[in-house]
Motif scaffolding. Structure first.
Motif, PDB file in Angstrom:
ATOM      1  N   MET A 190       0.821  -1.223   0.000  1.00 21.03           N
ATOM      2  CA  MET A 190       0.000   0.000   0.000  1.00 21.03           C
ATOM      3  C   MET A 190       0.850   1.266   0.000  1.00 21.03           C
ATOM      4  O   MET A 190       0.320   2.367  -0.153  1.00 21.03           O
ATOM      5  CB  MET A 190      -0.876   0.013   1.248  1.00 21.03           C
ATOM      6  CG  MET A 190      -0.089   0.157   2.551  1.00 21.03           C
ATOM      7  SD  MET A 190      -1.160   0.579   3.937  1.00 21.03           S
ATOM      8  CE  MET A 190      -0.158  -0.003   5.336  1.00 21.03           C
ATOM      9  N   SER A 193       2.779   4.624   0.063  1.00 25.15           N
ATOM     10  CA  SER A 193       2.472   5.837  -0.712  1.00 25.15           C
ATOM     11  C   SER A 193       3.599   6.250  -1.649  1.00 25.15           C
ATOM     12  O   SER A 193       3.402   7.092  -2.520  1.00 25.15           O
ATOM     13  CB  SER A 193       2.131   6.984   0.241  1.00 25.15           C
ATOM     14  OG  SER A 193       2.923   6.955   1.411  1.00 25.15           O
ATOM     15  N   ALA A 196       1.487   8.873   5.020  1.00 23.70           N
ATOM     16  CA  ALA A 196       0.613   9.414   3.971  1.00 23.70           C
ATOM     17  C   ALA A 196       0.423  10.917   4.214  1.00 23.70           C
ATOM     18  O   ALA A 196      -0.223  11.322   5.180  1.00 23.70           O
ATOM     19  CB  ALA A 196      -0.731   8.705   3.995  1.00 23.70           C
ATOM     20  N   ALA A 238      -1.041   9.210  -0.221  1.00 27.02           N
ATOM     21  CA  ALA A 238      -2.066   8.284   0.268  1.00 27.02           C
ATOM     22  C   ALA A 238      -1.603   6.839   0.211  1.00 27.02           C
ATOM     23  O   ALA A 238      -0.763   6.469  -0.612  1.00 27.02           O
ATOM     24  CB  ALA A 238      -3.341   8.430  -0.572  1.00 27.02           C
ATOM     25  N   LYS A 239      -2.187   6.021   1.092  1.00 26.63           N
ATOM     26  CA  LYS A 239      -2.001   4.569   1.035  1.00 26.63           C
ATOM     27  C   LYS A 239      -3.078   3.995   0.131  1.00 26.63           C
ATOM     28  O   LYS A 239      -4.256   4.357   0.272  1.00 26.63           O
ATOM     29  CB  LYS A 239      -2.153   3.962   2.434  1.00 26.63           C
ATOM     30  CG  LYS A 239      -1.184   4.525   3.452  1.00 26.63           C
ATOM     31  CD  LYS A 239       0.219   4.106   3.135  1.00 26.63           C
ATOM     32  CE  LYS A 239       1.234   4.960   3.880  1.00 26.63           C
ATOM     33  NZ  LYS A 239       2.613   4.732   3.408  1.00 26.63           N
ATOM     34  N   ILE A 240      -2.691   3.111  -0.768  1.00 26.89           N
ATOM     35  CA  ILE A 240      -3.651   2.527  -1.700  1.00 26.89           C
ATOM     36  C   ILE A 240      -3.741   1.020  -1.452  1.00 26.89           C
ATOM     37  O   ILE A 240      -2.724   0.320  -1.474  1.00 26.89           O
ATOM     38  CB  ILE A 240      -3.244   2.793  -3.164  1.00 26.89           C
ATOM     39  CG1 ILE A 240      -2.919   4.289  -3.394  1.00 26.89           C
ATOM     40  CG2 ILE A 240      -4.348   2.315  -4.109  1.00 26.89           C
ATOM     41  CD1 ILE A 240      -4.091   5.231  -3.262  1.00 26.89           C
TER      42      ILE A 240
END
Lengths: 166, 166
Positions: free
Chosen positions: A40, A42, B30, B57-59
């Motif tokens: 995840m 960033s 993030a 951001a964390k995805i």
């Protein structure tokens, strides 16, 4: 429903994105036959770092780029219904999941005001190469993914460079 | 190990990416306090559609943007260790997971030459808004994410537009 204020910034940006949108009608299949399982984090740009663009690949992301049951579920769909033939597992340098053992993560969460997370297996590793090899092996031996081509990599977040591990 | 031929195309592209890399030293937190749970779908550009860039951001991505145990594991880390305070769950139009029931997915995989997947719960839905609401509710009621701000959205892959559901 009315758009909520907590997301007003990104929803305003989305309106601008939609105004310039030019990808209508793109199919759901992965044009380059590729899926990427990564973290995840960033700092990772999964498409850009591989010279890909929207439409080319399926992207799967979780903490640590681990091949969990949820990832296998997703890859089976990608393999048989969405044109994926090869899968990259891409861990990365300076990953929080490789920065301490499970106990230290549980303790750091408590110290940050969080709940007791001792029932969660965070899948930390003290040997990232070994965990990438293990996860790729898990895919290769899965009865659900008998003919997928899999490779394991570590991405350096400070150089942008991928290194193949297996 | 030598780089494998199956990934030669993307590894060559990565060398070009690394040659122009300018993000050394970016922190893991993030910057915009945001995590986005979305689908693996190749038509989605998670950062671009929200006006974000690397570092913001964390995805998290899996089949159908579902809030599974693996997603909760990942969000707990994002919340307490990586500066995430708000989470968007973003499903999308024309999603394979919303195109038929579980039985039809199992059958389609068999028809494509795949294995018997009847032991896998694919998390299909016949009401995407309801499943987004349910997944956001699951997050809001999770003892592991007591103070996270969560919203549910559906992304239109043909217009680029996000619509808030809850």
């Amino acid at each position: 429903m009315p758009e909520s204020t907590e997301f007003a910034d990104v929803l305003a940006a989305n309106a601008t994105y939609a105004a310039g949108f030019a990808m209508a009608g793109l199919p759901g299949e992965a044009a380059r036959g590729l899926a990427v399982v990564t973290c995840m984090d960033s700092r990772i740009e999964p498409l850009a770092m591989l010279g890909l663009r929207a439409g080319d690949a399926k992207i799967l992301r979780n903490a640590g780029a681990r091949v969990t049951d949820d990832v296998v579920r997703t890859l089976v769909l990608a393999r048989y219904l969405l044109n994926v033939e090869r899968v990259m597992v891409v861990a990365h340098t300076r990953c929080r999941m490789a920065s301490g053992d499970a106990a230290s993560i549980h303790e750091a969460i408590r110290a940050a005001g969080g709940p007791d997370t001792s029932s969660i297996a965070f899948l930390t590793t003290d040997d990232q190469e070994a965990s990438v090899r293990s996860d790729v092996g898990l895919m290769r031996s899965s009865p659900y993914l008998p003919d997928v081509v899999a490779g394991g990599f570590i991405y350096d977040v400070d150089t942008g460079r991928l290194r193949q591990v297996c």
